[in-house]
Each structure stands twice: as C-alpha cells, then as structure tokens.
Design an enzyme around this catalytic site. Structure first.
Site, PDB file in Angstrom:
ATOM      1  N   SER A 136      -2.679   1.389  -5.214  1.00 20.32           N
ATOM      2  CA  SER A 136      -3.069   1.628  -6.608  1.00 20.32           C
ATOM      3  C   SER A 136      -4.112   2.739  -6.640  1.00 20.32           C
ATOM      4  O   SER A 136      -5.020   2.737  -5.806  1.00 20.32           O
ATOM      5  CB  SER A 136      -3.710   0.381  -7.246  1.00 20.32           C
ATOM      6  OG  SER A 136      -4.267   0.733  -8.521  1.00 20.32           O
ATOM      7  N   TYR A 138       3.423 -16.754  -8.520  1.00 18.36           N
ATOM      8  CA  TYR A 138       4.223 -16.857  -7.289  1.00 18.36           C
ATOM      9  C   TYR A 138       3.698 -17.977  -6.399  1.00 18.36           C
ATOM     10  O   TYR A 138       4.456 -18.634  -5.685  1.00 18.36           O
ATOM     11  CB  TYR A 138       4.235 -15.510  -6.536  1.00 18.36           C
ATOM     12  CG  TYR A 138       5.450 -14.682  -6.880  1.00 18.36           C
ATOM     13  CD1 TYR A 138       5.620 -14.160  -8.157  1.00 18.36           C
ATOM     14  CD2 TYR A 138       6.448 -14.433  -5.941  1.00 18.36           C
ATOM     15  CE1 TYR A 138       6.736 -13.418  -8.495  1.00 18.36           C
ATOM     16  CE2 TYR A 138       7.574 -13.692  -6.267  1.00 18.36           C
ATOM     17  CZ  TYR A 138       7.708 -13.184  -7.541  1.00 18.36           C
ATOM     18  OH  TYR A 138       8.823 -12.461  -7.867  1.00 18.36           O
ATOM     19  N   ASN A 154       3.001   6.200  -0.866  1.00 16.78           N
ATOM     20  CA  ASN A 154       3.718   7.368  -1.406  1.00 16.78           C
ATOM     21  C   ASN A 154       2.783   8.573  -1.557  1.00 16.78           C
ATOM     22  O   ASN A 154       3.151   9.560  -2.169  1.00 16.78           O
ATOM     23  CB  ASN A 154       4.382   7.034  -2.750  1.00 16.78           C
ATOM     24  CG  ASN A 154       3.356   6.746  -3.832  1.00 16.78           C
ATOM     25  OD1 ASN A 154       2.167   6.623  -3.550  1.00 16.78           O
ATOM     26  ND2 ASN A 154       3.812   6.639  -5.071  1.00 16.78           N
ATOM     27  N   TYR A 166      -6.036   0.271 -15.823  1.00 14.75           N
ATOM     28  CA  TYR A 166      -6.378  -0.253 -14.490  1.00 14.75           C
ATOM     29  C   TYR A 166      -6.747  -1.727 -14.601  1.00 14.75           C
ATOM     30  O   TYR A 166      -6.209  -2.577 -13.890  1.00 14.75           O
ATOM     31  CB  TYR A 166      -7.549   0.548 -13.937  1.00 14.75           C
ATOM     32  CG  TYR A 166      -8.002   0.165 -12.544  1.00 14.75           C
ATOM     33  CD1 TYR A 166      -7.203   0.414 -11.440  1.00 14.75           C
ATOM     34  CD2 TYR A 166      -9.261  -0.410 -12.333  1.00 14.75           C
ATOM     35  CE1 TYR A 166      -7.639   0.099 -10.153  1.00 14.75           C
ATOM     36  CE2 TYR A 166      -9.701  -0.724 -11.052  1.00 14.75           C
ATOM     37  CZ  TYR A 166      -8.889  -0.470  -9.963  1.00 14.75           C
ATOM     38  OH  TYR A 166      -9.321  -0.783  -8.693  1.00 14.75           O
ATOM     39  N   LYS A 198       2.153   0.771 -13.489  1.00 14.59           N
ATOM     40  CA  LYS A 198       3.377   0.377 -12.780  1.00 14.59           C
ATOM     41  C   LYS A 198       3.079  -0.228 -11.409  1.00 14.59           C
ATOM     42  O   LYS A 198       3.672  -1.221 -11.016  1.00 14.59           O
ATOM     43  CB  LYS A 198       4.309   1.590 -12.625  1.00 14.59           C
ATOM     44  CG  LYS A 198       5.059   1.915 -13.912  1.00 14.59           C
ATOM     45  CD  LYS A 198       5.923   3.150 -13.773  1.00 14.59           C
ATOM     46  CE  LYS A 198       7.154   2.901 -12.936  1.00 14.59           C
ATOM     47  NZ  LYS A 198       8.012   4.121 -12.876  1.00 14.59           N
TER      48      LYS A 198
END
Ligand code: NAD
Ligand code: UDP
Length: 319
Positions: A75, A159, A32, A145, A91
């Site tokens: 990040s 996961y 982004n 962070y 986020k």
C-alpha cells in the site's frame, strides 16, 4: 516456514524479508514497484531461500507450493503518495487485502495485516488504545487511506470469524529508518534530506502537531512477535515517545549540524493534531516495547540519507 510478503520492495516490506530470512525461513516477495524500489531487494536476489514476483496484488494472486504465512504490506503509505494515487490506495487496501486473504485461506496460512494509526484519524482520545474507534473523515483527502485500512481490518476479521483464517492485525505508528525513499514526503525523510542539502526545513502549520516516531528495527521486532503470537485483536506497535513536528525539526538540525532555516507551509487538510500509541497490549501479550529512542534512531538513519544525498549529487555532476 515459507512466508509471502506483499509490498516486499517497500521500506517496511524489505526489512521484514530480511528478518524472516535471518530467522531461517523462506520468503516470497511480491510487489508492483508503485512506491517501492528494486534496490531495496537487490541484496536478496539470487538467494535460494528468496523468490520475487512482480505482481499487482489487486489482481488474482497465484503462488505455487505451500505457504505458512501471508504478510500484507502492499500500500502507498506516505500521505504524498496516497494523495497522488488515491484509487490505487483504495484498491490495494480493499481488493488487495481480499486477494491476500484468499491466498492465506487457500494455503491454510496465517495472515498478518499492516494496518495503521491512521484508523484513529484525528483522535479525540489520547494516547490511543486499540479499543478507541477513531475519528476519521471518510470524504477528506486522507479518507482514501484511512477508510481502505479500516475496510482491510473489517475484512480480515470477517475471514477470521467466517472462514476461520488465523489472522493478526498490527496498527503501525510513524516508522522511519534506512530504505525510506528520500522524496517520499514523510516528515522524517523530508527533514533529514532538507537538512543535508542545506534546503529550508518544511514545517507544516505551526509545527505544534505531535507524532510518535518508531525506529524500523523496533517495529520489525514487534511484528515478528505478533505474527508468532496467538493475538487476533488489533495491536498497536509504536514508540510512545511523543514529539511536536517543530521539536523533530530542531533535533534533525542539531544532529546533522545543518545551517538550514525552518520555513512554515500551510497545514494539510485533516492533518491529525496528536498521535501516540498506548502499548499496554503489546507489552502484556508480546513482551514487546521499543528500545531505540528518537536520538538513537536518527543517528542510525542520518548516515543512510547522507549517502543517498551524496550519490544523487555525484550523479547530477556527471550528467
Ligand atoms: P512503501 O511505500 O515503502 O511500501 C509499500 C510497498 O507496497 C511498495 O513497495 C509498493 O510498490 C507496494 N505496493 C503498493 N501497491 C501495490 C500493489 N497493488 N501490488 C503490489 N505491490 C504494491 O511503504 P511502507 O512505509 O513500507 O509501508 C508498508 C505498509 O505498512 C503499508 O501497508 C502501510 O500502510 C503500512 N504502514 C506504514 C507506516 C510507516 O510509518 N512506514 C505506518 C503505518 C502503516
Ligand atoms: N510534516 C511537516 N513537514 C513535512 C512533512 C510532514 O511538517 O515536510 C508534518 C505533517 O503535516 C504531519 C507530520 O509532519 O503533521 C507527520 O507527517 P507524515 O507525512 O510523516 O505522516 P502522517 O503522520 O501525517 O501520516
């Protein structure tokens, strides 16, 4: 393979895109541009084996077609960036990692997390092996962070254990090289740019704090090997050569031939005093070790910044 890389327009993400493409894989880059730049990917645009999606990975991520790997590198990474963007940092480390893991699970793809030596905080064990749990201040300015990355490691392992996703975790130590933003605030880019412009070299504190600096090509090699390996445990990738910040300043001054003077500034809060990777695990499991020492890495990085500085000076003159 078809590989998705988040943070593809950043410093490390763009080098990883190059490496996977060079090995004959297809790459989907996602970014982004919050701290990355289209310029870092300009040379890949238009290639049939490369696709780019402008997208915030904290939002649901839809990708058509199969994927064999998801590498989560999105990040902010410079202390200056994550202090300016604390919520986005939290986020992308939490929600963004969740979305990237969800995508890997849905596509039955291998997942690799870009973690950091910051999970060790201001370490009480030196050098840092992967078994060290760290010394992090959760409520200090760097906590946004450090804790986001610690959460990211925890959800990655969840996961793996609960959903059976194939996961890899790389703990990256201070890496430098071409494509870093000249103004991103990290020590190597700051010192080189200051030296080339003839500005004072900004040493924080007394400059006795240490870091271990890894050249980007070594890091990319380590990550590529880790991705292909079967090692699930977090793995340090970094150059164990350890230097004080003042030594780095002197080396940069010497190698640029600059007449800049060293100027001291207050030490930022919670700035780690030492940092050096124990790379026993990477050596044994991946047969990896760094090949580029600080001098050689700086000699490959200085010409890149010299060009950037010249371009900005020319642009300023034409305005
Ligand atoms: P960078 O800032 O150059 O790249 C990060 C990229 O992520 C940027 O292009 C940014 O626009 C993108 N990004 C951030 N939030 C996003 C979001 N929500 N959605 C989509 N894209 C987003 O930093 P870097 O040095 O290339 O670091 C890359 C990764 O490696 C980071 O995860 C960082 O924590 C990790 N890491 C880097 C170092 C290092 O020394 N460079 C050390 C430890 C860990
Ligand atoms: N530092 C410095 N001058 C600068 C930038 C950073 O002395 O202009 C110091 C900083 O205080 C830290 C080290 O250099 O001790 C590495 O900083 P960086 O921001 O590169 O990354 P960190 O390792 O702190 O995440």
């Amino acid at each position: 393979m078809r590989i998705l890389i988040t943070g593809a327009a950043g410093f490390l993400g763009s080098h990883l895109c190059d490496r996977f493409l060079a090995e004959g894989h297809h790459v989907v880059g996602v970014d982004n541009f919050i701290t990355g730049r289209p310029d870092n990917l300009a040379h890949l645009m238009g290639r049939r084996d490369f696709r780019f999606l402008e997208h915030d990975v904290t939002e649901y991520l839809y990708v058509e077609g199969p994927l064999d790997g998801v590498l989560h590198f999105a990040s902010p990474a410079s202390p200056v960036d994550y202090l300016e963007k604390p919520i986005q940092t939290l986020k992308v480390g939490s929600l963004g990692t969740h979305k990237a893991l969800g995508l890997a699970k849905a596509k039955n793809a291998r997942f690799l997390l870009a973690s950091t030596s910051e999970v060790y905080g201001d370490p009480l064990v030196h050098p840092q092996p992967e078994s060290y749990w760290g010394n992090v201040n959760p409520v200090g300015p760097r906590g946004v962070y450090d804790e986001a990355k610690r959460f990211a490691e925890a959800i990655t392992m969840a996961y793996h254990r609960f959903h059976g996703v194939e996961t890899r975790i790389v703990r990256i130590f201070n890496t430098y090289g071409p494509r870093m933003r000249p103004e991103d605030g990290r020590v190597v880019s700051n010192f080189i740019v200051q030296a080339l412009r003839g500005d004072p070299i900004s040493v924080y504190g007394d400059g006795a704090q240490t870091r271990s600096f890894t050249y980007v090509d070594d890091l990319v090699e380590g990550i590529y090997r880790l991705f292909l390996s079967d090692r699930v445990e977090p793995t340090n990738i970094g150059n164990p050569g350890e230097f004080t910040v003042r030594q780095l300043a002197e080396r940069v001054l010497e190698m640029t031939g600059s007449a800049s003077q060293i100027q001291t500034h207050p030490l930022p809060e919670d700035d780690p005093k030492v940092r050096k990777p124990d790379i026993t695990a990477a050596r044994a499991a991946l047969g990896w070790e760094p090949r580029v020492n600080l001098e050689e890495g700086l000699s490959r990085t200085i010409p890149y910044f010299r060009q950037v500085v010249e371009e900005t000076q020319t642009a300023a003159r034409t305005l």
